[in-house]
Motif scaffolding. Structure first.
Motif, PDB file in Angstrom:
ATOM      1  N   TYR A  24     -35.567  25.178 -13.152  1.00 17.72           N
ATOM      2  CA  TYR A  24     -36.565  24.160 -13.506  1.00 17.72           C
ATOM      3  C   TYR A  24     -37.481  23.850 -12.328  1.00 17.72           C
ATOM      4  O   TYR A  24     -38.715  23.815 -12.471  1.00 17.72           O
ATOM      5  CB  TYR A  24     -35.858  22.893 -13.970  1.00 17.72           C
ATOM      6  N   LEU A  25     -36.894  23.634 -11.157  1.00 19.10           N
ATOM      7  CA  LEU A  25     -37.694  23.274  -9.987  1.00 19.10           C
ATOM      8  C   LEU A  25     -38.641  24.401  -9.598  1.00 19.10           C
ATOM      9  O   LEU A  25     -39.791  24.156  -9.213  1.00 19.10           O
ATOM     10  CB  LEU A  25     -36.773  22.917  -8.822  1.00 19.10           C
ATOM     11  N   LYS A  28     -41.450  24.693 -12.190  1.00 18.14           N
ATOM     12  CA  LYS A  28     -42.351  23.552 -11.972  1.00 18.14           C
ATOM     13  C   LYS A  28     -43.265  23.785 -10.774  1.00 18.14           C
ATOM     14  O   LYS A  28     -44.414  23.328 -10.754  1.00 18.14           O
ATOM     15  CB  LYS A  28     -41.499  22.289 -11.758  1.00 18.14           C
ATOM     16  N   ASN A  29     -42.752  24.552  -9.795  1.00 16.64           N
ATOM     17  CA  ASN A  29     -43.538  24.862  -8.602  1.00 16.64           C
ATOM     18  C   ASN A  29     -44.428  26.093  -8.783  1.00 16.64           C
ATOM     19  O   ASN A  29     -45.066  26.545  -7.833  1.00 16.64           O
ATOM     20  CB  ASN A  29     -42.614  25.096  -7.408  1.00 16.64           C
ATOM     21  N   GLU A  61     -36.064  11.677  -9.616  1.00 16.53           N
ATOM     22  CA  GLU A  61     -37.256  12.128  -8.900  1.00 16.53           C
ATOM     23  C   GLU A  61     -38.059  13.130  -9.719  1.00 16.53           C
ATOM     24  O   GLU A  61     -39.295  13.142  -9.667  1.00 16.53           O
ATOM     25  CB  GLU A  61     -36.836  12.764  -7.564  1.00 16.53           C
ATOM     26  N   HIS A  62     -37.351  13.938 -10.511  1.00 18.95           N
ATOM     27  CA  HIS A  62     -38.025  14.982 -11.282  1.00 18.95           C
ATOM     28  C   HIS A  62     -38.098  14.657 -12.781  1.00 18.95           C
ATOM     29  O   HIS A  62     -38.220  15.543 -13.611  1.00 18.95           O
ATOM     30  CB  HIS A  62     -37.337  16.320 -11.044  1.00 18.95           C
ATOM     31  N   GLN A  63     -38.032  13.359 -13.090  1.00 21.49           N
ATOM     32  CA  GLN A  63     -38.242  12.871 -14.460  1.00 21.49           C
ATOM     33  C   GLN A  63     -37.286  13.516 -15.466  1.00 21.49           C
ATOM     34  O   GLN A  63     -37.640  13.770 -16.617  1.00 21.49           O
ATOM     35  CB  GLN A  63     -39.691  13.084 -14.914  1.00 21.49           C
ATOM     36  N   LEU A  64     -36.054  13.765 -15.044  1.00 27.20           N
ATOM     37  CA  LEU A  64     -35.054  14.371 -15.919  1.00 27.20           C
ATOM     38  C   LEU A  64     -34.002  13.374 -16.383  1.00 27.20           C
ATOM     39  O   LEU A  64     -33.453  13.511 -17.469  1.00 27.20           O
ATOM     40  CB  LEU A  64     -34.353  15.534 -15.202  1.00 27.20           C
ATOM     41  N   GLU A 116     -36.665  21.265 -20.518  1.00 21.88           N
ATOM     42  CA  GLU A 116     -37.816  20.854 -19.720  1.00 21.88           C
ATOM     43  C   GLU A 116     -38.402  22.047 -18.964  1.00 21.88           C
ATOM     44  O   GLU A 116     -39.625  22.166 -18.825  1.00 21.88           O
ATOM     45  CB  GLU A 116     -37.413  19.744 -18.746  1.00 21.88           C
ATOM     46  N   TYR A 314     -31.608  21.673  -5.163  1.00 24.33           N
ATOM     47  CA  TYR A 314     -32.681  20.776  -4.725  1.00 24.33           C
ATOM     48  C   TYR A 314     -33.208  21.180  -3.345  1.00 24.33           C
ATOM     49  O   TYR A 314     -34.422  21.167  -3.105  1.00 24.33           O
ATOM     50  CB  TYR A 314     -32.137  19.349  -4.695  1.00 24.33           C
TER      51      TYR A 314
END
Length: 372
Positions: A24-25, A28-29, A61-64, A116, A314
Motif C-alpha cells: 500500500y505504501l 501510494k508513493n 497517519e495513512h488514513q487506514l 485501499e 513503514y
C-alpha cells in the motif's frame, strides 16, 4: 503450461500484515508493485492480532485506521495477572493512551489495506500464487521472481524483491540467507470460544498450579485462549484427557465453563504452534530485502510480532521509494533499512526472552504430563 511475464518496480512475496502495508505504501508513493500470496487470501486461525499504539499511529497517519475500525476492532481496557483465581497485578493505559492494545482481526486488517492499495494503478495483487524461484542478473543482483498460479507460470521482473513470507520464508531460503533458529523451551496451544455475557475487553494472564495461560478478548465477542506447554510435549499430552488443560480454566473462570464444554470437546478443537524465534546475519542483498518474521521471527510473547513487521514496512517504504527514484538497488542502499531496524528488533527479541523467564521458573516446576 502457459507462461506470463509482468514488469514492476517491486515484487513482494507474502501478503500478511507487513507485506500488505508495504504494498500500500509503495503504491501510494507511485512505485509499481506486485504482491503475491500462496494462499487464497484467507488468514489462518490464531495469527497475531493485537496491535500497539505505535501501529495504530502508523495506520492513522495513512488514513487506514478508521476504515479498519468500520469492519470491527476492540480496544483492551487492561491487562490482569491472575494467581489462584485472584488478580495480583493490573496494567491500565498510560495517561496519554486509551487502551493497552487493540484486537484487530487479521482479515479486517489485511483486506482493508489491500482494498485501499487497489485504488492505485501502481498496485497489483495475485493470490494462490507460489513463488518458486528468484531471478538474478549477470552481476548477481536479484531482479525478479518465478511463480506458479494454477496452470500458469509467471515471471515477475522487478528492481527489488521483498521477502515478507513469514518464519518459514521461501525467499530467504532461495536467497541463501542463513538463519539461526532459537528454541524457547515451550510451545503453545490455541483455542477460541464465544465470550460469556459481561466479559470485559481485557487480556488475562493466569498462573494456576504452575500452568501458564493467556486469555485474549476478541472482536465479535470471542475469547482466545493460549496455553504454554513444554517444548515437544504435545504428542504425549494429546494422549491424556482434554481436562488436563481445561481444569484450570474451570477453576479460575467458572463463567467460561458452559462455552468451554460446548466448543472444546476434543483435541481436534485445539491448534498447536511450535514456538521459536530466529535471527539472520543480514536482511538484505543486492536487489533483495527481508521484513517481518522472514527477517527476524518473534515468539507469541507480548503479541509484538505483528507490530514489529508493520513497523518494518513503514520504515522500509521510503527507502525503497528513493531507491527506485535513483535506480540504486544495491545491498549498500537497502542496508539503510537494516541499520534503522536491527538494534530495536534484537532488543525486542531479548525482552521476549526476559519476559518468558519471569514465567519459566514457575512453569518448570509443574508438568502438564504428570499424573493426577
Amino acid at each position: 503450461m502457459d507462461h506470463k511475464v509482468v514488469n514492476v518496480d517491486v515484487c513482494i512475496v507474502g501478503a500478511g500484515p507487513s507485506g500488505a502495508l508495504l504494498s500500500y505504501l509503495l503504491a501510494k508513493n507511485g512505485v509499481t508493485t506486485m504482491i503475491i500470496e500462496r494462499s487464497s487470501g484467507n488468514t489462518p486461525p490464531f495469527r497475531g492480532e493485537h496491535i500497539s499504539a505505535e501501529t495504530e499511529d502508523i495506520l492513522e497517519e495513512h488514513q487506514l485506521f478508521h476504515k479498519i475500525e468500520e469492519k470491527g476492532l476492540l480496544r483492551m481496557d487492561k491487562v490482569e495477572f491472575f494467581d489462584h483465581g485472584q488478580v495480583i497485578k493490573t496494567i491500565t493505559p498510560q495517561k496519554d493512551e486509551n487502551h493497552v492494545g487493540i484486537h484487530v482481526p487479521q482479515a479486517h486488517l489485511i483486506s482493508t489495506i489491500l482494498e485501499e492499495a487497489a485504488k492505485y494503478d501502481q498496485f497489483n495483487h495475485m493470490v494462490k500464487t507460489k513463488g518458486t524461484g528468484l531471478i538474478q542478473s549477470e552481476n548477481g543482483s536479484y531482479c525478479g521472481v518465478k511463480a506458479i498460479k494454477g496452470e500458469e507460470e509467471w515471471t515477475i521482473n522487478c528492481s527489488i524483491v521483498v521477502g515478507a513470507d513469514g518464519r518459514y520464508s521461501t525467499v530467504r531460503n532461495l536467497a541463501n540467507i542463513p538463519v539461526e533458529i532459537i528454541k524457547h523451551g515451550y510451545d503453545v496451544l490455541w483455542a477460541k470460544i464465544p465470550a460469556p455475557a459481561g466479559w470485559e475487553p481485557t487480556v488475562r494472564l493466569l498462573l494456576s498450579n504452575g500452568q501458564q495461560l493467556a486469555l485474549f478478548t476478541q472482536t465479535g465477542r470471542f475469547v482466545q485462549i493460549g496455553w504454554n506447554i513444554p517444548e515437544g510435549a504435545f504428542p504425549e499430552l494429546k494422549k491424556l484427557p482434554l481436562s488436563r488443560i481445561l481444569n484450570p480454566l474451570h477453576e479460575n473462570f467458572p463463567e467460561l465453563k458452559e462455552n468451554i464444554e460446548r466448543h472444546l470437546k476434543s483435541w481436534k478443537d485445539i491448534v498447536f504452534l511450535d514456538v521459536f524465534s530466529s535471527k539472520s546475519p543480514t536482511w538484505v542483498k543486492d536487489g533483495l530485502v527481508m521484513i517481518g518474521d522472514a527477517a527476524h521471527t518473534m515468539t507469541p510473547t507480548a503479541a509484538i510480532g505483528i507490530n514489529t513487521g508493520m513497523k518494518d514496512a513503514y520504515v522500509l517504504a521510503p527507502i525503497i521509494t528513493e531507491a527506485i527514484r535513483t535506480k540504486q538497488f544495491s545491498e549498500g542502499t537497502l542496508r539503510e533499512f537494516e541499520v534503522l531496524r536491527r538494534e530495536k528488533v534484537e532488543y525486542l527479541q531479548e525482552e521476549q526472552i526476559n519476559e518468558e523467564k519471569s514465567y519459566y521458573t514457575n512453569f518448570e516446576r509443574y508438568s502438564l504430563l504428570e499424573t493426577e
